[in-house]
Write an enzyme that holds these catalytic residues in place. Structure first.
Site, PDB file in Angstrom:
ATOM      1  N   ASP A 176       0.907  -1.144   0.000  1.00  0.00           N
ATOM      2  CA  ASP A 176       0.000   0.000   0.000  1.00  0.00           C
ATOM      3  C   ASP A 176       0.943   1.190   0.000  1.00  0.00           C
ATOM      4  OD1 ASP A 176      -1.470   2.273   0.810  1.00  0.00           O
ATOM      5  OD2 ASP A 176      -3.033   0.943   1.560  1.00  0.00           O
ATOM      6  N   HIS A 177       1.079   1.854  -1.143  1.00  0.00           N
ATOM      7  CA  HIS A 177       2.191   2.812  -1.244  1.00  0.00           C
ATOM      8  C   HIS A 177       1.997   4.011  -0.311  1.00  0.00           C
ATOM      9  CE1 HIS A 177      -0.429   4.884  -4.097  1.00  0.00           C
ATOM     10  NE2 HIS A 177       0.349   5.941  -4.009  1.00  0.00           N
TER      11      HIS A 177
ATOM     12  N   HIS B 197      -5.835   2.737   1.087  1.00  0.00           N
ATOM     13  CA  HIS B 197      -5.110   3.891   1.623  1.00  0.00           C
ATOM     14  C   HIS B 197      -5.852   4.540   2.801  1.00  0.00           C
ATOM     15  CE1 HIS B 197      -3.060   3.106  -2.015  1.00  0.00           C
ATOM     16  NE2 HIS B 197      -3.807   3.838  -2.817  1.00  0.00           N
TER      17      HIS B 197
HETATM   18  C1  BG6 Z   1      -3.582   4.474  -6.404  1.00  0.00           C
HETATM   19  C2  BG6 Z   1      -4.912   4.552  -7.091  1.00  0.00           C
HETATM   20  O1  BG6 Z   1      -3.572   3.441  -5.456  1.00  0.00           O
HETATM   21  O2  BG6 Z   1      -3.304   5.707  -5.750  1.00  0.00           O
HETATM   22  C3  BG6 Z   1      -4.954   5.709  -8.077  1.00  0.00           C
HETATM   23  O3  BG6 Z   1      -5.168   3.332  -7.785  1.00  0.00           O
HETATM   24  C4  BG6 Z   1      -4.536   6.993  -7.397  1.00  0.00           C
HETATM   25  O4  BG6 Z   1      -6.252   5.837  -8.643  1.00  0.00           O
HETATM   26  C5  BG6 Z   1      -3.230   6.813  -6.630  1.00  0.00           C
HETATM   27  O5  BG6 Z   1      -4.385   7.992  -8.389  1.00  0.00           O
HETATM   28  C6  BG6 Z   1      -2.894   8.042  -5.809  1.00  0.00           C
HETATM   29  O6  BG6 Z   1      -1.605   7.925  -5.301  1.00  0.00           O
HETATM   30  P1  BG6 Z   1      -0.722   9.197  -4.965  1.00  0.00           P
HETATM   31  O7  BG6 Z   1       0.526   8.669  -4.367  1.00  0.00           O
HETATM   32  O8  BG6 Z   1      -0.509   9.936  -6.253  1.00  0.00           O
HETATM   33  O9  BG6 Z   1      -1.530  10.029  -4.016  1.00  0.00           O
END
Ligand code: BG6
Length: 484
Positions: free
Chosen positions: A171-172, A234
């Site tokens: 989960d980044h 997230h």
């Molecule tokens: C991803 C989603 O997990 O997170 C995308 O699938 C979204 O739809 C993205 O744009 C957002 O990540 P960040 O790091 O740009 O806020």
């Protein structure tokens, strides 16, 4: 960084994520002396050379010497559905293991269409690639299933090949600096932890707004929607970190255990309550803050003209435990909103109104804001007496910003998470039970939506979502705090 010689199997090697995030992260790790070789795997044909050029194009222009880095990348065209190709992969990996003295340590990184996750793991095992003299870790991208049942099936398939401890579900958001900082902020500061409960906190607001539309991922997104794309993972993780009890030890499983307890305690959304607790929205055309006109979601390329997929969701959750009794956690996320921003706002309760200090009665609530992105930092909103004779109060904001004063590049989320996986630290990856409880909660919402045919509210592109998202808070006497 402690060196961990590793062979990385990059499934989905020519894909968008690999190009945008992973190769630049590998490069940063290489510059910090990480010792690895990579086998890029995807269907389309490439030679080692053309694959290295593709990677080179993903690196920032000003990056220095690249040859030593690029020489560590190899390519094999592989169709997951043809197990016979995995034999060739085994030969190549055994050779690279020896050539680079990688000690049999292996990371299998699945950045693939989700329907291939289970099959890729099975074929790796059948070809003997997971029998290795060193350690093996599986990194798996989202989505981990599309509901509880499919997630459980996927998990069982993976467990045929890897132990839970070897599975790193990405989960980044857990790699973002200020998300990682929530625990320190709470548990290293007695002035916060002592008031971090229902007695002093009136509500919590979590916003993940995006300005982008669906871009190239139209078909995935149209089948998924904002709830499953952003809330299941997230937002649930941010709620868990904001609300968890202090772990008894600062150790992976203790921390994860406390997070699971939070997710498990979030009250499921019943059909009777769903229209009171959840708002679904979809954007119509509008103007973004930079002046560009954008089209409606239904007019985006490759999106069904009658699509009822939500591009925005807001919800009010309750955590049924002692600490959070009665405290609403409001969340909202959507595409084509006013700004790209992720913030957690903790709103503290007001002081009792006091007739003897009537001039202080216009004081505003104290707010603690955790700025996750684009700024990384914190702000604390307090009241002081105006610097004049009126004696009235005025709000002031104390702000700490980590990346505003050019403190230096903080590593990207993917770089942090890859470094963690290389050293075998799975704290910032999601454990199966976190995923499972989170899916159960999402399933309750999806089932209630379809039972009650919850309407899809429209919002203009470039706005902060439909009006109904404001009403969600207004009913409780609150409002969304503007993004700062
Ligand atoms: C991803 C989603 O997990 O997170 C995308 O699938 C979204 O739809 C993205 O744009 C957002 O990540 P960040 O790091 O740009 O806020």
């Amino acid at each position: 960084i402690q060196k961990q010689p590793t062979l990385i199997f990059m499934f989905g090697a020519t894909g968008d994520l690999a190009r945008r995030k992973l190769y630049p992260a590998f490069y940063q790790l290489y510059q910090k002396n990480q010792d690895f070789a990579v086998i890029g795997l995807a269907r389309r044909p490439h030679t080692h050379e053309s694959y290295r050029r593709l990677i080179s194009d993903t690196l920032p222009e000003q990056s220095g010497e690249r040859k030593g880095f690029l020489d560590r990348f190899y390519y094999l065209s592989l169709d997951i559905e043809h197990p016979e190709n995995f034999g060739v992969l085994k030969e190549l990996s055994d050779r690279l293991d020896k050539q680079y003295l990688l000690q049999g340590n292996r990371i299998f990184y699945l950045s693939l269409a989700p329907r291939f996750f289970g099959l890729a793991a099975k074929n790796l095992k059948n070809a003997g690639l997971t029998e290795t003299s060193g350690w093996k870790h599986l990194i798996i991208e989202k989505p981990f299933g599309h509901d509880f049942m499919s997630a459980e099936k996927l998990n069982n398939d993976l467990l045929q090949v890897f132990d839970e401890k070897e599975i790193y579900r990405i989960d980044h958001y857990l790699g973002k600096e200020m998300v990682q900082n929530i625990e320190a902020l709470r548990f290293a500061n007695p002035i916060f932890e002592s008031v971090w409960n229902h007695r002093y906190i009136s509500n919590v607001q979590i916003t993940l707004s995006e300005t982008l539309g669906v871009g190239e991922r139209a078909s995935y997104y149209d089948q998924t929607g904002a709830l499953l794309d952003m809330v299941q993972n997230h937002i649930m993780q941010m709620i868990a970190l904001t609300a968890m009890e202090p772990p008894s030890r600062f150790e992976t499983e203790e921390i994860r255990y406390e997070k699971v307890k939070v997710i498990q305690s979030i009250r499921p959304v019943s059909a009777e309550k769903v229209s009171d607790q959840v708002v679904r929205g979809q954007y119509i055309g509008g103007m973004m803050s930079d002046g560009t006109e954008v089209c409606a979601y239904r007019d985006e390329e490759k999106i069904d003209k009658n699509s009822n997929t939500e591009t925005f969701v807001a919800a009010r959750f309750f955590i049924d435990n002692y600490r959070w009794s009665g405290v609403p956690f409001y969340i909202r996320t959507g595409k084509r909103m006013t700004a790209k921003s992720t913030e957690i706002v903790i709103q503290f309760k007001d002081n009792p109104k006091n007739p003897y200090f009537y001039h202080l009665n216009d004081a505003e609530p104290n707010l603690l804001v955790i700025h996750v992105q684009p700024d990384e930092g914190l702000s604390l909103k307090l009241n002081v007496k105006q610097f004049n004779e009126t004696g009235n109060t005025m709000p002031i904001s104390m702000k700490f910003c980590n990346n505003c004063a050019n403190v230096g590049n903080t590593p990207d989320a993917y770089e942090r998470l890859l470094a963690d996986c290389l050293k075998g630290d799975s704290t910032n990856f999601t454990r199966w039970d976190e995923v499972a409880y989170s899916w159960s909660l999402m399933d309750s919402i999806v089932a209630s939506w379809s039972e009650k045919q919850l309407p899809l509210d429209r919002y203009e592109a470039g706005s902060m979502g439909p009006v109904s998202a404001n009403e969600l808070l207004a009913k409780d006497g609150f409002h969304w705090w503007p993004l700062t």
